[in-house]
Write a protein that holds these residues in place. Structure first.
Motif, mmCIF file in Angstrom:
data_model
loop_
_atom_site.group_PDB
_atom_site.id
_atom_site.type_symbol
_atom_site.label_atom_id
_atom_site.label_comp_id
_atom_site.label_asym_id
_atom_site.label_seq_id
_atom_site.Cartn_x
_atom_site.Cartn_y
_atom_site.Cartn_z
ATOM 1 N N ALA A 162 -16.752 57.251 -53.713
ATOM 2 C CA ALA A 162 -15.667 56.535 -54.397
ATOM 3 C C ALA A 162 -15.744 55.019 -54.291
ATOM 4 O O ALA A 162 -15.083 54.314 -55.049
ATOM 5 C CB ALA A 162 -14.325 56.984 -53.824
ATOM 6 N N LYS A 167 -8.414 57.575 -37.339
ATOM 7 C CA LYS A 167 -8.582 58.321 -38.592
ATOM 8 C C LYS A 167 -9.630 59.411 -38.413
ATOM 9 O O LYS A 167 -9.482 60.529 -38.920
ATOM 10 C CB LYS A 167 -9.020 57.383 -39.726
ATOM 11 N N ALA A 203 -16.183 53.819 -48.284
ATOM 12 C CA ALA A 203 -15.610 52.708 -47.504
ATOM 13 C C ALA A 203 -15.671 51.450 -48.372
ATOM 14 O O ALA A 203 -14.901 51.328 -49.317
ATOM 15 C CB ALA A 203 -16.361 52.540 -46.196
ATOM 16 N N THR A 256 -8.167 59.716 -57.407
ATOM 17 C CA THR A 256 -9.512 59.141 -57.252
ATOM 18 C C THR A 256 -10.416 60.135 -56.521
ATOM 19 O O THR A 256 -11.571 60.364 -56.920
ATOM 20 C CB THR A 256 -9.448 57.827 -56.435
ATOM 21 N N ASN A 278 -16.384 51.131 -54.617
ATOM 22 C CA ASN A 278 -16.796 50.306 -55.758
ATOM 23 C C ASN A 278 -18.053 49.523 -55.395
ATOM 24 O O ASN A 278 -18.259 49.166 -54.243
ATOM 25 C CB ASN A 278 -15.684 49.313 -56.106
ATOM 26 N N ASP A 308 -16.309 56.383 -39.618
ATOM 27 C CA ASP A 308 -15.306 55.366 -39.960
ATOM 28 C C ASP A 308 -15.285 54.361 -38.825
ATOM 29 O O ASP A 308 -15.814 54.644 -37.749
ATOM 30 C CB ASP A 308 -13.910 56.022 -40.135
ATOM 31 N N ILE A 309 -14.672 53.202 -39.063
ATOM 32 C CA ILE A 309 -14.534 52.249 -37.952
ATOM 33 C C ILE A 309 -13.240 52.534 -37.187
ATOM 34 O O ILE A 309 -13.022 51.975 -36.123
ATOM 35 C CB ILE A 309 -14.563 50.772 -38.434
ATOM 36 N N SER A 353 -4.811 57.363 -54.858
ATOM 37 C CA SER A 353 -5.995 57.846 -54.127
ATOM 38 C C SER A 353 -6.299 59.348 -54.287
ATOM 39 O O SER A 353 -7.476 59.703 -54.419
ATOM 40 C CB SER A 353 -5.875 57.527 -52.637
ATOM 41 N N ARG A 387 -7.040 43.594 -54.015
ATOM 42 C CA ARG A 387 -7.646 43.871 -52.709
ATOM 43 C C ARG A 387 -7.328 42.716 -51.777
ATOM 44 O O ARG A 387 -7.454 41.556 -52.168
ATOM 45 C CB ARG A 387 -9.163 44.009 -52.877
ATOM 46 N N GLY A 409 -10.558 56.911 -45.312
ATOM 47 C CA GLY A 409 -9.280 56.265 -45.605
ATOM 48 C C GLY A 409 -8.538 57.093 -46.640
ATOM 49 O O GLY A 409 -8.666 58.317 -46.703
ATOM 50 N N GLN A 410 -7.794 56.409 -47.488
ATOM 51 C CA GLN A 410 -6.942 57.082 -48.475
ATOM 52 C C GLN A 410 -7.729 58.052 -49.360
ATOM 53 O O GLN A 410 -7.299 59.170 -49.589
ATOM 54 C CB GLN A 410 -6.280 56.035 -49.371
ATOM 55 N N VAL A 411 -8.878 57.604 -49.858
ATOM 56 C CA VAL A 411 -9.672 58.456 -50.755
ATOM 57 C C VAL A 411 -10.527 59.437 -49.946
ATOM 58 O O VAL A 411 -10.530 60.643 -50.214
ATOM 59 C CB VAL A 411 -10.598 57.613 -51.669
HETATM 60 P P1 NAD Z 1 -9.037 52.584 -47.438
HETATM 61 O O1 NAD Z 1 -8.949 51.199 -46.934
HETATM 62 O O2 NAD Z 1 -7.862 53.482 -47.311
HETATM 63 O O3 NAD Z 1 -10.267 53.353 -46.746
HETATM 64 C C1 NAD Z 1 -11.466 52.760 -46.438
HETATM 65 C C2 NAD Z 1 -11.927 53.327 -45.107
HETATM 66 O O4 NAD Z 1 -13.229 52.857 -44.813
HETATM 67 C C3 NAD Z 1 -11.031 52.921 -43.947
HETATM 68 O O5 NAD Z 1 -10.644 54.068 -43.219
HETATM 69 C C4 NAD Z 1 -11.909 51.978 -43.135
HETATM 70 O O6 NAD Z 1 -11.607 52.026 -41.742
HETATM 71 C C5 NAD Z 1 -13.281 52.519 -43.439
HETATM 72 N N1 NAD Z 1 -14.376 51.594 -43.212
HETATM 73 C C6 NAD Z 1 -14.420 50.242 -43.412
HETATM 74 N N2 NAD Z 1 -15.625 49.754 -43.065
HETATM 75 C C7 NAD Z 1 -16.359 50.813 -42.661
HETATM 76 C C8 NAD Z 1 -17.699 50.951 -42.193
HETATM 77 N N3 NAD Z 1 -18.507 49.903 -42.053
HETATM 78 N N4 NAD Z 1 -18.150 52.197 -41.877
HETATM 79 C C9 NAD Z 1 -17.346 53.262 -41.995
HETATM 80 N N5 NAD Z 1 -16.063 53.195 -42.437
HETATM 81 C C10 NAD Z 1 -15.585 51.980 -42.745
HETATM 82 O O7 NAD Z 1 -9.522 52.460 -48.955
HETATM 83 P P2 NAD Z 1 -9.521 53.595 -50.077
HETATM 84 O O8 NAD Z 1 -8.342 53.408 -50.940
HETATM 85 O O9 NAD Z 1 -9.761 54.934 -49.451
HETATM 86 O O10 NAD Z 1 -10.792 53.173 -50.924
HETATM 87 C C11 NAD Z 1 -12.103 53.444 -50.472
HETATM 88 C C12 NAD Z 1 -13.110 52.872 -51.460
HETATM 89 O O11 NAD Z 1 -12.909 53.464 -52.739
HETATM 90 C C13 NAD Z 1 -12.982 51.351 -51.687
HETATM 91 O O12 NAD Z 1 -14.250 50.819 -51.928
HETATM 92 C C14 NAD Z 1 -12.141 51.256 -52.934
HETATM 93 O O13 NAD Z 1 -12.380 50.067 -53.647
HETATM 94 C C15 NAD Z 1 -12.658 52.450 -53.706
HETATM 95 N N6 NAD Z 1 -11.692 52.946 -54.677
HETATM 96 C C16 NAD Z 1 -10.451 53.343 -54.279
HETATM 97 C C17 NAD Z 1 -9.560 53.811 -55.229
HETATM 98 C C18 NAD Z 1 -8.195 54.305 -54.833
HETATM 99 O O14 NAD Z 1 -7.532 54.960 -55.651
HETATM 100 N N7 NAD Z 1 -7.746 54.077 -53.604
HETATM 101 C C19 NAD Z 1 -9.920 53.865 -56.574
HETATM 102 C C20 NAD Z 1 -11.213 53.478 -56.959
HETATM 103 C C21 NAD Z 1 -12.085 53.007 -55.993
#
Ligand code: NAD
Length: 366
Positions: free
Chosen positions: A270, A219, A249, A161, A272, A214-215, A158, A55, A193-195
């Motif tokens: 999703a 998106k 997020a 996930t 962590n 989202d912020i 993602s 990360r 985001g991605q997930v």
């Molecule tokens: P990402 O960075 O693509 O998406 C996160 C989203 O959250 C972004 O669009 C961001 O703008 C938004 N965000 C940040 N702060 C915010 C807030 N205060 N309010 C609202 N939205 C906010 O990350 P991701 O890959 O989608 O992962 C999301 C979460 O899932 C993370 O905690 C990550 O650790 C966990 N996770 C992801 C995976 C994976 O395969 N990508 C696997 C297990 C766990």
């Protein structure tokens, strides 16, 4: 205090912090020319080498980054154990602004640090890391997953996930409503985001009424227009009258401030480390009658995907088949938690720890 004494006092508290959570090894990586500052946490390798993403985040302090590395790597140990994978728990954090600092040299330097651990730690993507970054890392070490499909990897984990999270949400619905249909259910997704965006897609297809925040305005408008989701404010999400809240997020969004405001019956997302304080906030949710699908259990799809890649001969279909098991495991944990009158997170950790303890009798750490 003399400087020497201060140093000893600081190092003692550092080791205290590390040993409290049971970590095997914590590696501090620093490279002046590229500005790289990273911490690799290796929590437990009884089941196999520690696998977990990297990360990158603009942490406000180094101690915040260390805490994140320690908590995230411990979560990976439990995630792998409860999912039945033969790998241990690890995670890396890089301190800094991903939009400004990431270069080929920066990522390759990080790859060399991963290489120096000789396979005890295997990396992958996490927040602010892309498959391109994994490609750079792979130029310096073979201990990297999440590589593009064109390089024989499993690509972005993602979608898997999101699939596992969706199954965990359905299992929770089965527990609460007696059937697992999400059609007509109001679901608040925090972070698209991605997930989050893949989750919204699945929910919309099933006929759920989806609210998103989202912020990133960009998106939000994209996901809202593609899947007919309704946009709400970043704070408003906690006060909505919905059936399910899905944190997708960052962590610690279940805390003293937010739990009292939630009106949902289920939390399943999703992100962590959703519980700011694992014990206290898990109990608070239980006391409020909210069913909580343990984060490390239902977000394991991505780990399943990179694990499949690590084993070699990656096959997308079999990764999804493995992720199917999240439904039954989640329902089982929710039943155990109810029968034993303990928070679901505690029940999930117990099950994961039982597997580690059992395997610890037949093998040593990696
Ligand atoms: P990402 O960075 O693509 O998406 C996160 C989203 O959250 C972004 O669009 C961001 O703008 C938004 N965000 C940040 N702060 C915010 C807030 N205060 N309010 C609202 N939205 C906010 O990350 P991701 O890959 O989608 O992962 C999301 C979460 O899932 C993370 O905690 C990550 O650790 C966990 N996770 C992801 C995976 C994976 O395969 N990508 C696997 C297990 C766990």
């Amino acid at each position: 205090m003399e400087i020497k004494e201060m140093e000893v006092a600081q190092s003692t508290s550092l080791f205290n912090q590390v040993s409290t959570m049971g970590h095997e090894q914590v590696v501090f990586c620093y490279d002046e020319p590229t500005g790289l500052k990273a911490i690799i946490g290796i929590h437990n390798t009884v089941l196999g080498p520690a696998l977990g993403g990297t990360r990158m985040w603009n942490y406000t302090s180094e101690s915040e980054a260390l805490t994140d590395a320690l908590r995230l790597s411990r979560g990976m140990t439990y995630k792998a154990a409860i999912t039945g994978l033969n790998i241990g728990g690890g995670k890396a954090v890089i301190i800094g602004d991903a939009s400004k600092m990431k270069t080929e040299a920066f990522m390759r330097r990080f790859g060399r640090f991963v290489e120096s651990l000789g396979g005890r730690y295997i990396t992958a993507e996490d927040v602010n890391m892309k498959t391109k970054d994994m490609e750079y890392i792979s130029m310096e070490t073979k201990h990297v997953t999440g590589l593009p499909e064109s390089m024989g990897g499993g690509g972005d984990p993602s979608p898997v996930t999101a699939y596992g999270t969706y199954l965990g949400m359905k299992a929770s619905a089965k527990k609460v409503y007696g059937n697992d249909s999400l059609s007509g259910k109001k679901v608040a997704v925090q972070g698209v985001g991605q997930v989050g965006m893949h989750l919204v897609e699945r929910l919309s297809k099933e006929g759920a009424e989806v609210y998103i925040t989202d912020i990133s305005e960009e998106k939000l408008s994209k996901v809202a227009s593609q899947h007919g989701a309704k946009v709400v404010g970043q704070e408003e999400i906690y006060d909505l009258d919905v059936d399910i809240y899905a944190p997708c997020a960052l962590g610690a969004t279940l805390n003293d401030d937010t739990i009292g405001r939630l009106k949902c019956q289920i939390v399943a997302g999703a992100a962590n480390n959703q519980l700011e304080d694992e014990n206290r906030h898990g109990s608070m949710l239980m006391d409020k009658g909210i069913v909580y699908a343990p984060d490390f259990l239902i977000n394991a799809g991505g780990l399943i995907n990179v694990y499949a890649e690590h084993l070699g001969g990656y096959n997308k279909e079999s990764a999804y088949q493995h992720a199917d098991k999240i439904y039954d495991t989640c329902l089982n944990i929710l039943n155990v938690a109810e029968n034993d009158k303990i928070p679901a997170q505690e029940a999930a950790i117990q099950l994961a720890q039982e597997r580690i303890d059992a395997m610890g009798k037949v093998k040593l750490s990696f």
